[in-house]
Design a protein around this motif. Structure first.
Motif: not given
Length: 212
Positions: A154-156, A169-171
């Motif tokens: 996760s972003h956190e 790589q974000w999704r």
């Protein structure tokens, strides 16, 4: 603290400021088999789970006792196939030089020490596997370590990581899908234990004897 059904294996979580958090140990009082593994808190959970999944598999005892399985699970062969460098003294390095493994000899016991770093003097996590740990489990850990498949975070969980060293790589993932990951994993592991053993093929009927 988790204990195996036979009471011989134990997984213990004890967070320590400057020491390992996860402690996996086995003590078979009947055969005298004793081994352990210790992982820092930042050790990727996928690596620890690879070991615990293999240990809790219904076929584990058979694989651990099978000489051919132990030969097939040669840790160095697995790392070599993954492109890792292996030195003459059996130390190994990942292709990006961020992970190193060493064999430390203490009183005749050669333990495995693995360290992951972002910079040479900046260790992220460490793992130690005792020399008596079954080769099948050592290979399982190193195979997961050398797996090039990206991990999901996760972003956190990425806060504070050096973007110079890590490719991201974000999704987007639907919240309901993320919420189902852990229950699905538990169901999968439970199904392994609930599955009936493979039935042996039926015996051929006895040949009829002709009588006069």
């Amino acid at each position: 603290m988790l204990t195996s059904p036979n009471g011989k294996s134990m997984l213990r979580l004890e967070p320590a400021l400057n020491g390992p958090w996860w402690h996996l140990s086995h003590n078979d009082g009947r055969t005298g088999s004793v081994w352990s593994a210790h992982f820092d808190g930042a050790t990727p959970v996928e690596l620890i789970a690879a070991v615990t999944d293999a240990l809790s598999h219904p076929d584990y005892s058979t694989r651990a006792a099978d000489p051919s399985a132990r030969v097939a699970a040669d840790p160095y062969k697995l790392l070599h196939r993954a492109g890792w460098d292996i030195s003459a003294n059996s130390d190994f390095r990942s292709p990006d030089r961020r992970v190193r493994g060493e064999r430390h000899n203490f009183s005749g016991s050669t333990d495995w020490h693995i360290t992951a770093t972002l910079d040479w003097d900046d260790p992220v996590w460490r793992a130690r596997l005792s020399s008596s740990m079954p080769r099948v489990l050592v290979s399982t850990f190193l195979q997961a370590l050398a797996d090039p498949e990206p991990v999901i975070r996760s972003h956190e969980q990425t806060q504070g990581l050096s973007l110079r060293r890590i490719t991201m790589q974000w999704r987007e993932v639907p919240a309901e899908s993320a919420a189902r990951v852990l229950p699905e994993r538990i169901e999968h592991l439970a199904a392994r234990r609930a599955s009936p053993p493979t039935a042996a093929p039926p015996a051929a009927p006895p040949a009829r004897r002709r009588t006069r």
